[in-house]
Design an enzyme around this catalytic site. Structure first.
Site, mmCIF file in Angstrom:
data_model
loop_
_atom_site.group_PDB
_atom_site.id
_atom_site.type_symbol
_atom_site.label_atom_id
_atom_site.label_comp_id
_atom_site.label_asym_id
_atom_site.label_seq_id
_atom_site.Cartn_x
_atom_site.Cartn_y
_atom_site.Cartn_z
ATOM 1 N N ASP A 47 0.819 -1.211 0.000
ATOM 2 C CA ASP A 47 0.000 0.000 0.000
ATOM 3 C C ASP A 47 0.853 1.261 0.000
ATOM 4 O O ASP A 47 0.687 2.160 0.842
ATOM 5 C CB ASP A 47 -0.953 0.011 1.200
ATOM 6 C CG ASP A 47 -1.690 -1.293 1.374
ATOM 7 O OD1 ASP A 47 -2.059 -1.901 0.357
ATOM 8 O OD2 ASP A 47 -1.899 -1.726 2.527
ATOM 9 N N GLU A 216 -10.862 -1.894 -4.279
ATOM 10 C CA GLU A 216 -10.259 -1.233 -3.120
ATOM 11 C C GLU A 216 -9.113 -0.341 -3.569
ATOM 12 O O GLU A 216 -8.831 -0.199 -4.760
ATOM 13 C CB GLU A 216 -9.764 -2.264 -2.107
ATOM 14 C CG GLU A 216 -8.634 -3.141 -2.608
ATOM 15 C CD GLU A 216 -8.214 -4.206 -1.596
ATOM 16 O OE1 GLU A 216 -8.893 -4.389 -0.571
ATOM 17 O OE2 GLU A 216 -7.167 -4.857 -1.857
ATOM 18 N N HIS A 279 -2.534 -1.350 -5.732
ATOM 19 C CA HIS A 279 -2.534 -0.280 -4.731
ATOM 20 C C HIS A 279 -1.473 0.769 -5.041
ATOM 21 O O HIS A 279 -0.474 0.918 -4.331
ATOM 22 C CB HIS A 279 -2.354 -0.829 -3.327
ATOM 23 C CG HIS A 279 -2.989 0.054 -2.295
ATOM 24 N ND1 HIS A 279 -4.007 -0.364 -1.483
ATOM 25 C CD2 HIS A 279 -2.755 1.345 -1.969
ATOM 26 C CE1 HIS A 279 -4.391 0.626 -0.691
ATOM 27 N NE2 HIS A 279 -3.633 1.679 -0.979
ATOM 28 N N ARG A 307 5.343 -8.924 -0.427
ATOM 29 C CA ARG A 307 5.406 -7.946 -1.515
ATOM 30 C C ARG A 307 6.562 -6.967 -1.335
ATOM 31 O O ARG A 307 7.130 -6.846 -0.251
ATOM 32 C CB ARG A 307 4.074 -7.177 -1.585
ATOM 33 C CG ARG A 307 2.893 -8.079 -1.883
ATOM 34 C CD ARG A 307 1.582 -7.369 -1.806
ATOM 35 N NE ARG A 307 1.178 -7.081 -0.437
ATOM 36 C CZ ARG A 307 -0.066 -6.845 -0.056
ATOM 37 N NH1 ARG A 307 -1.040 -6.868 -0.937
ATOM 38 N NH2 ARG A 307 -0.360 -6.577 1.199
#
Length: 441
Positions: A47, A216, A279, A307
């Site tokens: 994110d 999202e 994201h 990630r």
């Protein structure tokens, strides 16, 4: 000495040299001022949110346990940027996700999602004391619409004098699917209207890995008279995580769902080298001439939530962003325009504890440096760097995937003197070193 004796001596010297090379590979490399970089720019993270303000960049990402900010003038060098924890839980909050930082009316506002004891995920906001992003922050509490439903990934949309909040939430009280919602704001801390649904998963590519099906991570991207919401779709734990696009004219009623058009196909997806890109956030280069996407991706195929963070440039066509394909970590990219280069050596060397790599590098100027090693590995492993008998350890993170992938190892800062210095890299298991960077602090 006769010709036969000379030949025998030469053969012995050659054999000894070969044996020594097998024990320690020595290279006399020239550090160059490189105008390129390699992804990832951070070895671990999710994110990512990078915000440009007054010639510098402020960054934050999910840590899970607090809100941390980083600040730098060089967007590709977040791994060595100064950082500060600006907020830690005080009431038992957990699962702190997807913080974002925005500068509005001479103050910084940080939006994040968290779970309070006995509740579900909701969104919260912090306000800075001054115009310095590293100043103190005050908890301003929950930021929610009248529905009070589960909500994450909040961001603000500023269109002229109008301010909106955009986020991902549940329609009801059960985790069946996440939709994108928008609401009006009376100030950066207050939602002042009912929520309006902008998008739900409607195409097959938005529901891979379901349930739940997911829209999202909304992010705002504006160009001329167009407003875009770039969002993430499908399961973030899968290789199918990818980006979609909603668009609307800036002079339209943004609270009307019919104003917004969804592209039928994803705009940024996995390929044979990059998996689960999603994201994203967006900035321009230091000189303002280029647009860049900053995103997280799986470290390797099948690694799910394991990630790292990457960035690459993108272009526009008719005021619509064109992201192309995610760039492989095997490729070097030009630095963002206007960013100063870094000292680097590119290579392709295999090392082990029995066969370390000695690099004899000319340090151009005495000072404090951070050393970055780009290596290809699969399992977590400590990489040892020895400089002038000083041993430093860095950790290469596990990628949890099905094959080795490029990773970055950040070593603690060290004082180096002008002149030739030997850097010895060693590891307990076999790894490949692809690039070494020295960043002046």
């Amino acid at each position: 000495m006769n010709r036969k004796s000379m030949w025998i001596v030469a053969a012995l010297v050659g054999a000894i040299a070969i044996a020594l090379v097998g024990w320690s590979l020595t290279r006399a490399d020239q550090l160059t001022e490189s105008d390129t970089f390699r992804n990832p720019i951070l070895p671990d993270g999710a994110d990512p949110f990078l915000y440009e303000h007054d010639g510098s960049y402020v960054y934050t990402q999910t840590t899970g346990s607090n809100v941390t900010l980083w600040r730098t003038d060089a967007p590709t060098e977040l791994a060595t940027a100064e950082s500060k924890v600006i907020w830690q839980p005080t009431k038992g909050e957990r699962d702190i996700w997807a913080p974002e930082i925005h500068f509005v009316n001479d103050r910084w506002y940080v939006y994040y999602a968290a779970v309070m004891p006995g509740e579900v995920h909701k969104m919260y906001v912090l306000e800075s004391a001054t115009a310095d992003p590293f100043s103190d922050y005050t908890e301003k509490g929950v930021i929610e619409d009248p529905s009070g439903k589960w909500a994450i990934d909040g961001t603000i949309l500023k269109n002229g004098d109008d301010l909106y909040y955009v986020w991902s939430g549940w329609e009801g009280d059960v985790n069946v699917s996440q939709y994108l919602y928008i609401a009006e704001m009376s100030d950066p801390m207050t939602i002042s209207s009912e929520r309006v649904e902008l998008s739900r998963p409607t195409y097959d590519w938005e529901s891979l890995g379901a349930p739940p099906s997911i829209n999202e991570g909304p992010q705002i991207l504006m160009k001329e008279d167009q407003i875009h919401i770039v969002y993430s779709a499908s399961g973030s734990w899968t290789d199918f995580y990818q980006l979609g696009l909603l668009s609307a004219p800036s002079d339209a009623d943004l609270m009307d769902p019919d104003t917004w058009t969804k592209q039928e196909e994803p705009v940024f997806s996995s390929n044979e080298d990059v998996f689960g890109p999603g994201h994203a956030s967006f900035v321009t280069s230091p000189d303002g001439t280029e647009d860049w996407i900053v995103y997280h991706a799986a470290r390797a195929e099948g690694s799910g939530w394991t990630r790292n963070v990457r960035m690459q440039p993108f272009t526009w066509e008719d005021n619509v962003p064109v992201f192309g394909e995610p760039v492989s970590t095997n490729e070097t990219l030009p630095l963002p325009s206007g960013q100063t280069g870094t000292l680097a050596v590119d290579m392709n060397e295999t090392i082990t504890s029995d066969s370390p790599l000695d690099l004899r590098l000319d340090i151009p100027e005495s000072g404090r440096y951070q050393v970055i090693a780009y290596i290809e590995n699969q399992d977590e492993t400590p990489l040892t760097l020895t400089i002038d008998d000083q041993e430093i350890r860095g950790m290469a993170l596990q990628n949890d995937g099905v094959a080795p992938t490029l990773n970055m190892v950040v070593f603690d800062a060290i004082e180096l003197q002008n002149g030739t210095t030997t850097f010895e890299f060693a590891n307990k298991v076999e790894i490949d070193i692809k690039r070494i960077e020295l960043r002046r602090l």
